[in-house]
Write an enzyme that holds these catalytic residues in place. Structure first.
Site, PDB file in Angstrom:
ATOM      1  N   TYR A   1      -9.834   3.829  -4.748  1.00  0.00           N
ATOM      2  CA  TYR A   1      -8.713   4.256  -5.235  1.00  0.00           C
ATOM      3  C   TYR A   1      -8.806   5.239  -6.696  1.00  0.00           C
ATOM      4  CZ  TYR A   1      -7.015   2.817  -0.495  1.00  0.00           C
ATOM      5  OH  TYR A   1      -6.366   2.601   0.604  1.00  0.00           O
TER       6      TYR A   1
ATOM      7  N   ARG B   1     -11.493   3.934  12.032  1.00  0.00           N
ATOM      8  CA  ARG B   1     -13.090   3.417  11.165  1.00  0.00           C
ATOM      9  C   ARG B   1     -12.870   1.816  11.105  1.00  0.00           C
ATOM     10  NH1 ARG B   1     -11.162   3.271   5.773  1.00  0.00           N
ATOM     11  NH2 ARG B   1     -11.700   1.620   5.803  1.00  0.00           N
TER      12      ARG B   1
ATOM     13  N   ASP C   1     -15.873  -1.514   9.672  1.00  0.00           N
ATOM     14  CA  ASP C   1     -16.704  -1.500   8.147  1.00  0.00           C
ATOM     15  C   ASP C   1     -17.369  -2.571   9.061  1.00  0.00           C
ATOM     16  OD1 ASP C   1     -14.575   0.310   6.599  1.00  0.00           O
ATOM     17  OD2 ASP C   1     -13.074  -1.103   6.285  1.00  0.00           O
TER      18      ASP C   1
ATOM     19  N   GLU D   1       0.852  -0.994   0.123  1.00  0.00           N
ATOM     20  CA  GLU D   1      -0.124   0.053  -0.330  1.00  0.00           C
ATOM     21  C   GLU D   1       0.698   1.463  -0.241  1.00  0.00           C
ATOM     22  OE1 GLU D   1      -3.350  -0.722   2.102  1.00  0.00           O
ATOM     23  OE2 GLU D   1      -2.338  -3.031   3.226  1.00  0.00           O
TER      24      GLU D   1
ATOM     25  N   ASN E   1      -9.413   0.594  11.013  1.00  0.00           N
ATOM     26  CA  ASN E   1      -8.975   0.208  10.293  1.00  0.00           C
ATOM     27  C   ASN E   1      -8.135   1.490  11.381  1.00  0.00           C
ATOM     28  OD1 ASN E   1      -9.090  -0.014   7.464  1.00  0.00           O
ATOM     29  ND2 ASN E   1     -11.219   0.087   8.036  1.00  0.00           N
TER      30      ASN E   1
ATOM     31  N   GLU F   1     -13.939  -5.034   9.647  1.00  0.00           N
ATOM     32  CA  GLU F   1     -12.790  -4.942  10.408  1.00  0.00           C
ATOM     33  C   GLU F   1     -12.468  -3.607  10.832  1.00  0.00           C
ATOM     34  OE1 GLU F   1      -9.748  -3.972   7.029  1.00  0.00           O
ATOM     35  OE2 GLU F   1     -10.794  -6.668   6.711  1.00  0.00           O
TER      36      GLU F   1
ATOM     37  N   GLY G   1      -7.400   5.539   5.425  1.00  0.00           N
ATOM     38  CA  GLY G   1      -7.237   6.614   4.621  1.00  0.00           C
ATOM     39  C   GLY G   1      -7.226   7.666   4.159  1.00  0.00           C
TER      40      GLY G   1
ATOM     41  N   SER H   1      -6.541  -2.143   2.250  1.00  0.00           N
ATOM     42  CA  SER H   1      -6.909  -1.814   1.008  1.00  0.00           C
ATOM     43  C   SER H   1      -7.617  -2.575  -0.381  1.00  0.00           C
ATOM     44  CB  SER H   1      -6.250  -1.160   0.621  1.00  0.00           C
ATOM     45  OG  SER H   1      -5.153   0.160   0.954  1.00  0.00           O
TER      46      SER H   1
END
Length: 308
Positions: free
Chosen positions: A208, A247, A249, A13, A263, A261, A267, A141
Site C-alpha cells: 500500500y 484474485r 496469489d 484493514e 481474495n 490464497e 483491493g 493485507s
C-alpha cells in the site's frame, strides 16, 4: 442507479478500505450513478433499510465484516444485488485453512501448513521445516504476518499473529517469485509479477505504500506458466463457489506455481493489483467498476437496464 458504497468497517484493514472507496466513488460518479456512502462500523443495524432504498450495493470492505460474508448475507435477505462472492464463498476464501483444504481436495498445489486455534505450548515445534510464514487465519493485507527462519524467531511471529486473531496459519515459506492472477467474469486477466522492495515478502507496506513493490503487468513469465496460473486461478474460483471476480496469489518455485490464497474483495486503491491487471486487459478504472456492477446484477438475477 442509486448505489450504496459500503466501505470502512472495523477490521485492521479499515483505512485501506476507505482509501479505495474514494476512487470507486469518483468512478461511480463518472458513470452517472448516485452514490450513498455507508460505513457499517456504527451503523450495521441500519444496513437492511439502507439497502432496500438503492438499486445496487458496491462492497469495498476488507477482512470482517465484508470478506467473511456477513454483509453479503444481510444484503441477500433484503434482495439487494452486489458484486462478487456470496456469503458461503466469501467465508471459505477468507478462512485460509478451510480454503487450503479445498485446494488440496481439488488437486491444486498449495504450500504445506498447520492450523492453530490457540497459542501452542512452550517449546512447540511445527511439523514443517523452516523458514515459515505465520499469519492470522482470517486476516488480509498481510496484517499481523511474519516470517520465522528458525525456532528463535517463531515465538515472536506467533505472538504477533495471535494479537490479530484467535486462529493462526503456519505455512511453508517457498523461495521463488510471487504472481497474482485475477478472474473477472470467468476469464483470467493478465498476470502480475510482484517483487517487494521493502522486505522479504509482500507485506502491508509493500502493498500500500507508493513504490513499495515492483509490480509488472503482464508478468514476464513463460506462456506455459501464464496458462497454468490462469487455469489454477479459475479452478480455485470455482472450487470456492465464487461469483463475479476474485484474485489468486501464487508463489512460483523452480517454475512450479503454488496457490497461496484467493481474495474475494481485491483491493481497489490506486496502487492495487486488480485495477492494474484490468488496465492491461483494456479496462480503465471506471470500466472495471461498470463491469463489476454488470456482473453483480447478472449474478443476482437483475437486468442492467437501470444503468445510465
Amino acid at each position: 442507479m442509486r448505489v450504496l458504497l459500503i466501505a470502512g468497517g472495523w477490521s485492521d484493514e479499515r483505512e485501506v478500505s476507505l482509501s479505495g472507496a474514494r476512487g470507486i466513488e469518483n468512478a461511480l460518479f463518472a458513470l452517472g450513478h448516485e452514490v450513498i456512502l455507508f460505513d457499517p462500523t456504527d451503523r450495521l443495524t441500519e444496513l437492511p433499510d439502507a439497502a432496500r432504498n438503492v438499486d445496487f450495493a458496491f462492497l469495498n470492505l476488507h477482512g470482517a465484516p465484508g470478506e467473511d460474508g456477513l454483509v453479503q448475507a444481510l444484503l441477500d435477505r433484503v434482495g439487494c444485488p452486489y458484486q462478487g462472492a456470496a456469503p458461503a464463498g466469501s467465508f471459505l476464501a477468507l478462512h485460509k485453512a478451510a480454503a487450503k483444504a479445498l485446494f488440496v481436495d481439488a488437486g491444486l498445489r498449495t504450500p504445506a501448513w498447520e492450523f492453530l486455534t490457540a497459542p501452542p505450548p512452550e517449546g512447540w515445534e511445527p511439523s514443517i521445516g523452516y523458514p515459515l510464514y505465520v499469519k492470522p487465519n482470517l486476516g488480509g493485507s498481510s496484517v499481523g504476518m511474519g516470517r520465522a527462519d528458525d525456532r528463535a524467531q517463531l515465538d515472536a511471529v506467533l505472538a504477533l499473529a495471535f494479537r490479530h486473531g484467535h486462529e493462526v496459519l503456519v505455512e511453508e515459506a517457498l523461495a521463488g517469485e510471487e504472481v497474482t492472477v485475477a478472474v473477472l467474469g470467468g476469464e483470467a486477466l493478465p498476470p502480475i509479477l510482484i517483487r517487494p522492495k521493502r522486505g522479504e515478502f509482500f507485506d502491508y507496506a509493500s502493498k500500500y505504500e507508493q513504490g513499495g513493490a515492483e509490480e509488472i503487468c503482464p508478468a514476464p513469465i513463460s506462456r506455459e506458466l501464464t496458462e497454468e496460473t490462469a487455469v489454477m486461478a479459475k479452478a480455485a474460483h470455482e472450487v470456492l463457489g465464487l461469483q463475479g471476480y476474485s484474485r489468486s496469489d501464487f508463489m512460483v518455485k523452480d517454475g512450479v506455481p503454488y496457490l497461496l490464497e484467493v481474495n474475494t474483495l481485491p483491493g481497489m486503491t490506486p496502487t492495487s493489483l486488480l485495477p492494474q491487471s484490468a488496465a492491461a486487459a483494456g479496462l480503465d478504472f471506471p470500466a472495471l467498476v461498470a463491469r463489476l456492477i454488470e456482473l453483480g446484477l447478472r449474478d443476482h438475477g437483475h437486468s442492467d437496464s437501470h444503468n445510465p
